[in-house]
Design a protein around this motif. Sequence first.
Motif, PDB file in Angstrom:
ATOM      1  N   ARG A  15       0.823  -1.209   0.000  1.00 54.60           N
ATOM      2  CA  ARG A  15       0.000   0.000   0.000  1.00 54.60           C
ATOM      3  C   ARG A  15       0.858   1.261   0.000  1.00 54.60           C
ATOM      4  N   LEU A  16       1.895   1.271   0.802  1.00 55.44           N
ATOM      5  CA  LEU A  16       2.796   2.426   0.814  1.00 55.44           C
ATOM      6  C   LEU A  16       3.520   2.563  -0.519  1.00 55.44           C
ATOM      7  N   ARG A  17       3.912   1.417  -1.092  1.00 56.49           N
ATOM      8  CA  ARG A  17       4.633   1.452  -2.370  1.00 56.49           C
ATOM      9  C   ARG A  17       3.747   2.021  -3.480  1.00 56.49           C
ATOM     10  N   VAL A  18       2.513   1.568  -3.569  1.00 63.97           N
ATOM     11  CA  VAL A  18       1.587   2.068  -4.593  1.00 63.97           C
ATOM     12  C   VAL A  18       1.330   3.555  -4.395  1.00 63.97           C
ATOM     13  N   TYR A  19       1.110   3.964  -3.144  1.00 62.62           N
ATOM     14  CA  TYR A  19       0.886   5.383  -2.840  1.00 62.62           C
ATOM     15  C   TYR A  19       2.099   6.213  -3.263  1.00 62.62           C
ATOM     16  N   ALA A  20       3.305   5.739  -2.916  1.00 59.20           N
ATOM     17  CA  ALA A  20       4.516   6.503  -3.239  1.00 59.20           C
ATOM     18  C   ALA A  20       4.727   6.600  -4.741  1.00 59.20           C
ATOM     19  N   TRP A  21       4.496   5.501  -5.465  1.00 63.78           N
ATOM     20  CA  TRP A  21       4.641   5.543  -6.924  1.00 63.78           C
ATOM     21  C   TRP A  21       3.644   6.527  -7.533  1.00 63.78           C
ATOM     22  N   ALA A  22       2.403   6.498  -7.062  1.00 60.91           N
ATOM     23  CA  ALA A  22       1.378   7.387  -7.618  1.00 60.91           C
ATOM     24  C   ALA A  22       1.731   8.859  -7.371  1.00 60.91           C
ATOM     25  N   VAL A  23       2.154   9.163  -6.134  1.00 56.32           N
ATOM     26  CA  VAL A  23       2.501  10.554  -5.825  1.00 56.32           C
ATOM     27  C   VAL A  23       3.753  10.983  -6.596  1.00 56.32           C
ATOM     28  N   MET A  24       4.689  10.052  -6.775  1.00 55.42           N
ATOM     29  CA  MET A  24       5.882  10.358  -7.580  1.00 55.42           C
ATOM     30  C   MET A  24       5.492  10.793  -8.992  1.00 55.42           C
ATOM     31  N   LEU A  25       4.580  10.049  -9.627  1.00 56.85           N
ATOM     32  CA  LEU A  25       4.138  10.390 -10.981  1.00 56.85           C
ATOM     33  C   LEU A  25       3.445  11.752 -11.005  1.00 56.85           C
ATOM     34  N   ILE A  26       2.643  12.042  -9.979  1.00 53.69           N
ATOM     35  CA  ILE A  26       1.962  13.343  -9.917  1.00 53.69           C
ATOM     36  C   ILE A  26       2.980  14.470  -9.881  1.00 53.69           C
ATOM     37  N   PHE A  27       3.998  14.327  -9.051  1.00 52.49           N
ATOM     38  CA  PHE A  27       4.976  15.413  -8.932  1.00 52.49           C
ATOM     39  C   PHE A  27       5.904  15.484 -10.144  1.00 52.49           C
ATOM     40  N   MET A  28       6.136  14.386 -10.819  1.00 50.29           N
ATOM     41  CA  MET A  28       6.887  14.453 -12.072  1.00 50.29           C
ATOM     42  C   MET A  28       6.118  15.268 -13.103  1.00 50.29           C
ATOM     43  N   LEU A  29       4.812  15.006 -13.208  1.00 52.09           N
ATOM     44  CA  LEU A  29       3.986  15.773 -14.145  1.00 52.09           C
ATOM     45  C   LEU A  29       3.942  17.239 -13.749  1.00 52.09           C
ATOM     46  N   LEU A  30       3.853  17.514 -12.453  1.00 54.06           N
ATOM     47  CA  LEU A  30       3.850  18.906 -12.004  1.00 54.06           C
ATOM     48  C   LEU A  30       5.169  19.602 -12.333  1.00 54.06           C
ATOM     49  N   ALA A  31       6.285  18.867 -12.210  1.00 55.71           N
ATOM     50  CA  ALA A  31       7.594  19.455 -12.532  1.00 55.71           C
ATOM     51  C   ALA A  31       7.675  19.847 -13.996  1.00 55.71           C
ATOM     52  N   VAL A  32       7.194  18.971 -14.873  1.00 52.76           N
ATOM     53  CA  VAL A  32       7.195  19.284 -16.306  1.00 52.76           C
ATOM     54  C   VAL A  32       6.241  20.439 -16.605  1.00 52.76           C
ATOM     55  N   ASP A  33       5.063  20.395 -15.998  1.00 55.95           N
ATOM     56  CA  ASP A  33       4.058  21.422 -16.251  1.00 55.95           C
ATOM     57  C   ASP A  33       4.492  22.783 -15.720  1.00 55.95           C
ATOM     58  N   GLU A  34       5.175  22.808 -14.587  1.00 55.43           N
ATOM     59  CA  GLU A  34       5.602  24.082 -14.003  1.00 55.43           C
ATOM     60  C   GLU A  34       6.504  24.842 -14.960  1.00 55.43           C
ATOM     61  N   TYR A  35       7.345  24.136 -15.685  1.00 55.94           N
ATOM     62  CA  TYR A  35       8.295  24.796 -16.594  1.00 55.94           C
ATOM     63  C   TYR A  35       7.700  25.013 -17.974  1.00 55.94           C
ATOM     64  N   TYR A  36       7.017  24.005 -18.484  1.00 57.33           N
ATOM     65  CA  TYR A  36       6.540  24.075 -19.864  1.00 57.33           C
ATOM     66  C   TYR A  36       5.087  24.520 -19.994  1.00 57.33           C
ATOM     67  N   ALA A  37       4.399  24.749 -18.864  1.00 55.78           N
ATOM     68  CA  ALA A  37       3.022  25.280 -18.861  1.00 55.78           C
ATOM     69  C   ALA A  37       2.082  24.434 -19.717  1.00 55.78           C
ATOM     70  N   LEU A  38       2.129  23.124 -19.555  1.00 57.95           N
ATOM     71  CA  LEU A  38       1.254  22.238 -20.330  1.00 57.95           C
ATOM     72  C   LEU A  38      -0.215  22.456 -19.983  1.00 57.95           C
ATOM     73  N   HIS A  39      -0.486  22.927 -18.754  1.00 61.85           N
ATOM     74  CA  HIS A  39      -1.887  23.086 -18.339  1.00 61.85           C
ATOM     75  C   HIS A  39      -2.620  24.130 -19.163  1.00 61.85           C
ATOM     76  N   GLU A  40      -1.863  25.022 -19.829  1.00 56.65           N
ATOM     77  CA  GLU A  40      -2.516  26.061 -20.628  1.00 56.65           C
ATOM     78  C   GLU A  40      -3.278  25.483 -21.812  1.00 56.65           C
ATOM     79  N   THR A  41      -2.976  24.245 -22.169  1.00 61.93           N
ATOM     80  CA  THR A  41      -3.669  23.595 -23.293  1.00 61.93           C
ATOM     81  C   THR A  41      -4.870  22.773 -22.830  1.00 61.93           C
TER      82      THR A  41
END
Length: 547
Positions: free
Chosen positions: A83-109
Amino acid sequence: MAIVGGIVISWLRAAPRRLFIALTTIEFILLILFMLPKNATSFWSWFFDPNAELAAGATFSSVQLIAIALTWFAVAWRATTNRLRVYAWAVMLIFMLLAVDEYYALHETILQWRAYYAGVGLALLLATVAIFRFVIRGHYRLMLLLLGGISVMGLGGVAVEIMSNQHRFEIGSYRINFIGCDQFFLGIDCNSLNFAEEFLEMHGATIILVTLLYYLHTTSLATWRPGRRIIAGGSAVWAAWLLGSLWLLPTAQGLLLADSIQAQYLDGDLSLVRYDVSQHIAAPGDTLDVSLYFRANRFLDADYSLSVMLFAQPTVESIAQSDLLLGEWKYPSRAWLPGLMVRNDVRLHLPDDLPASRSYQLVARVWQGEWPSGVAIDATDRAVTFNDTLILEDIPVLTGDTPPPPPMTSDYHFADGIRLVGYDVPRTVTPGESVTVNFWWATAQAIDRNLTQFIHLVPVDGAAEDFIGFDRQPFDGAFPTADWPADMTVRDEWTLQLPDDMPPGDYRVQVGLYDATTIERAAVTNGDGTPIADNSIPLVTIHSRAS
């Protein structure tokens, strides 16, 4: 924020505490540099603007977020339960996407991205409470710090963002009016809140990062030591990529992948040095992707715009057009570092009903302020249509369909690689009438010069110099021979206006090509290689009847 900072410091141990103080200090330095008076059109005003994509604040925040993602990777790596492993993997993916979006502003699309982000943030809060309640028990201070960091990020990323940009929070067709700002909030101009949005996101990310590092440090020293190296190394690589992709990669791409071009603007302060086109032969309905590599030769004091257009020949009518701010809104030209190329990507959609068997001029125009205040071209190695409009290249547009076979076939070879493979000429004409004639042309190679066609009606029983002549470029200039690609077969239709006083009798139709700049005819042979006399092909004999 001071209260939050005090709580974080009091709850953390030495190493995470020092990191928290260091990151918070960087945030305050960025805030001070943003608030210092600067020239509004300078590089520094852009670089320290927390709302500017690709600038210092976005880079710092993106590196923070990738560090958080890597820390969650370390947590998942040594997790003792699924359960901890699945939670950590999921949150890791969320923050990876946020890191890319913060710089490249993908959310604007993404339409209604605020609702999606708010939903993800709420789910993350609930999942964090659940994981600490049922899996990681006894670490409630850490849970409160994580929840606080996520809440601060959400407050800045969604709520303050909505107010600073005077939007409304929308979920589908529903609008929540109490989350928003029309002009003022508690006496504060809503637009002035935009810097708070970014700094709240930064500080929330700082709290999350140091909390996770504290968790690793206190629960698993075996994970902490290699994890620390992964986090530091991965964050450094990501920072290097962000800076390199902005300032170094376009120059490398331009030198390795694009064609050279030279155009100088603003007394040499701005140059167009490279360009690339996705296809050099197009069809109606196609999309052309054009990349233009500009270089500032000193810091520019204004933002400039770019228009890329497709002009019909010879009318210079605009067929397609795409406009953008040079560097796009993320990296405006006033922010360019001298000496480095900046890639500008443009997409042109060709109309489905665009006439084919034509070539069109692909042109670029730099302008500033209100359209059409173009920036004059000081010097260039290319042709121009106007003093501010540069011809990049001509794009042939073909359907790919083979024209219907000619009534009369032929096999004449011009030295330039052009073949006359057929024609259609009426055998009887009347003085004063308009006569339609057709010629079928084929190419064995790309043609590298413009040629003009002549048609001479030479009286069979009269003097050769008494011919009736017609001259024009093939396709009446709409498809110059210098634009003809290899392995092409096309049909060109002429309309000849015969003179009213054309004497009756028989005329020999002679045709050929010549260079209009030298008046020298293109050498031509028949199918077996025999040269044609005077480089003038005798096709057929026609009869002019009395009017």
